[in-house]
Write an enzyme that holds these catalytic residues in place. Structure first.
Site, PDB file in Angstrom:
ATOM      1  N   LYS A  53       0.844  -1.197   0.000  1.00 59.61           N
ATOM      2  CA  LYS A  53       0.000   0.000   0.000  1.00 59.61           C
ATOM      3  C   LYS A  53       0.883   1.253   0.000  1.00 59.61           C
ATOM      4  O   LYS A  53       0.622   2.213  -0.718  1.00 59.61           O
ATOM      5  CB  LYS A  53      -0.948  -0.013   1.217  1.00 59.61           C
ATOM      6  CG  LYS A  53      -2.058  -1.063   1.055  1.00 59.61           C
ATOM      7  CD  LYS A  53      -2.874  -1.316   2.314  1.00 59.61           C
ATOM      8  CE  LYS A  53      -3.858  -2.472   2.069  1.00 59.61           C
ATOM      9  NZ  LYS A  53      -4.662  -2.855   3.225  1.00 59.61           N
ATOM     10  N   GLN A  97      -4.640  -1.764   9.651  1.00 58.46           N
ATOM     11  CA  GLN A  97      -4.633  -3.056   8.948  1.00 58.46           C
ATOM     12  C   GLN A  97      -5.281  -4.145   9.805  1.00 58.46           C
ATOM     13  O   GLN A  97      -4.981  -4.287  10.987  1.00 58.46           O
ATOM     14  CB  GLN A  97      -3.181  -3.432   8.584  1.00 58.46           C
ATOM     15  CG  GLN A  97      -3.052  -4.679   7.730  1.00 58.46           C
ATOM     16  CD  GLN A  97      -3.638  -4.540   6.324  1.00 58.46           C
ATOM     17  OE1 GLN A  97      -3.730  -3.453   5.766  1.00 58.46           O
ATOM     18  NE2 GLN A  97      -4.054  -5.659   5.753  1.00 58.46           N
ATOM     19  N   ASP A 120     -11.351   2.883   4.629  1.00 59.09           N
ATOM     20  CA  ASP A 120     -11.834   1.498   4.536  1.00 59.09           C
ATOM     21  C   ASP A 120     -13.356   1.426   4.494  1.00 59.09           C
ATOM     22  O   ASP A 120     -13.915   0.339   4.307  1.00 59.09           O
ATOM     23  CB  ASP A 120     -11.370   0.690   5.761  1.00 59.09           C
ATOM     24  CG  ASP A 120     -10.048  -0.016   5.518  1.00 59.09           C
ATOM     25  OD1 ASP A 120      -9.851  -0.507   4.392  1.00 59.09           O
ATOM     26  OD2 ASP A 120      -9.229  -0.079   6.451  1.00 59.09           O
TER      27      ASP A 120
HETATM   28  N1  GUN Z   1      -7.066  -6.709   5.738  1.00 55.63           N
HETATM   29  C1  GUN Z   1      -7.380  -7.332   4.584  1.00 55.63           C
HETATM   30  N2  GUN Z   1      -7.994  -6.492   3.727  1.00 55.63           N
HETATM   31  C2  GUN Z   1      -8.056  -5.288   4.352  1.00 55.63           C
HETATM   32  C3  GUN Z   1      -8.591  -4.022   3.974  1.00 55.63           C
HETATM   33  O1  GUN Z   1      -9.132  -3.805   2.881  1.00 55.63           O
HETATM   34  N3  GUN Z   1      -8.452  -3.036   4.909  1.00 55.63           N
HETATM   35  C4  GUN Z   1      -7.883  -3.248   6.129  1.00 55.63           C
HETATM   36  N4  GUN Z   1      -7.836  -2.231   6.979  1.00 55.63           N
HETATM   37  N5  GUN Z   1      -7.396  -4.418   6.515  1.00 55.63           N
HETATM   38  C5  GUN Z   1      -7.476  -5.435   5.621  1.00 55.63           C
END
Ligand code: GUN
Length: 287
Positions: A53, A97, A120
């Site tokens: 990311k 995350q 998110d």
């Molecule tokens: N863990 C797996 N996919 C995601 C996501 O899209 N956002 C977050 N915050 N954690 C994740």
């Protein structure tokens, strides 16, 4: 029939190109879009996702702030960090995350994030808006899947769509997005009886189980010409795999996403897009 590959890398690049342009326009106005990430503990998959990311942010001109916290961080300490990021005017988007270590309360954490920085789309505010067709920030994987349908001009109206996932991050937001497109949506999960029956009658299957010991979508389970979106990614027999074998499914389906290189890059691209949206929301309220 041999189907068409839905190439997440190519589609994600089109999104990234748009984001890069938007980021450079914001910079001309003196605004530097910034995403803060919070990674807790030592989950190697999560560490890789966060690294990817950050790399993607750098590619499109989004600044990142990286918070790596020890597995033992308390709920109170984490709350304090989120409060600081909420108050920091130089931060436009906040991503914690997931999954979190067991002692932390996921709902308490995600709902503490300011709705305008919620890249998110997991806060009650943003998930509520989605359920009444007023979404502004939507979870990245679901909006990435919708972008894939758009790219290939796949009309969802009247389609029978089977979701195999009911999580807050994937299944639930997708359910709303697909309903908005006038699809008929069935959500299957671990307690569903006879998933195969639902899959066989589906025009589109979106699967996100991520555990090959529990579920594999085989060609026998799908209808000829159906569309298969494989959201899952897990390590199995030392390989990264989804819920189905792409090479086998593509012999029978009309469109299929590969793993890796399918939905994964879309999730990252939509996070970048949401960060730009969050930056604009911040500007609207004068910060
Ligand atoms: N863990 C797996 N996919 C995601 C996501 O899209 N956002 C977050 N915050 N954690 C994740």
């Amino acid at each position: 029939m041999t189907g068409i590959k839905i190439d997440g890398k190519i589609i994600a690049q089109t999104v990234k190109d748009r984001v890069k342009k938007a980021a450079s326009e914001l910079k001309i106005e003196g605004i530097n879009p910034c995403l803060a990430t919070v990674l807790i503990g030592n989950n190697p998959a999560s560490a890789t996702y966060v690294k990817n990311k950050h790399k993607a942010c750098e590619e499109v001109g989004i600044i990142t702030k990286d918070h790596k916290l020890d597995e033992s961080v308390t709920q109170q300490e984490l709350n304090n960090i989120i409060d600081e990021l909420n108050a920091d005017v130089s931060v436009h988007g906040i991503l914690v995350q997931l999954p979190l270590p067991k002692h932390l309360n996921e709902f308490a954490v995600t709902s503490r994030i300011s709705p305008i920085k919620d890249v998110d789309g997991l806060t009650p505010h943003n998930s509520g808006l989605l359920s009444v067709k007023k979404a502004v920030l939507v979870a990245c994987t679901p909006s990435g899947v919708m972008e894939m349908f758009d790219y290939h001009n796949i009309n969802l109206e009247g389609k029978n769509i089977v979701l195999i996932n009911r999580s807050n991050l994937v299944g639930k937001p997708l359910y709303h997005l697909l309903l908005e497109k006038n699809a008929t949506v069935i959500t299957c999960h671990s307690r569903t009886k006879d998933i195969e029956k639902f899959c066989k009658s589906a025009d589109i299957i979106i699967t996100a189980v991520g555990d090959r010991t529990k579920f594999i979508l085989t060609p026998e389970m799908i209808k000829e010409g159906s569309i298969v979106i494989d959201v899952a990614i897990s390590r199995f027999e030392d390989k990264l795999v989804g819920d189905c074998d792409y090479e086998k499914i593509i012999e029978k389906a009309s469109f299929v996403t590969p793993v890796p290189g399918g939905v994964g890059p879309m999730t990252v691209a939509m996070l970048l897009k949401n960060t730009i949206t969050a930056t604009s929301l911040g500007i609207q309220i004068g910060r």
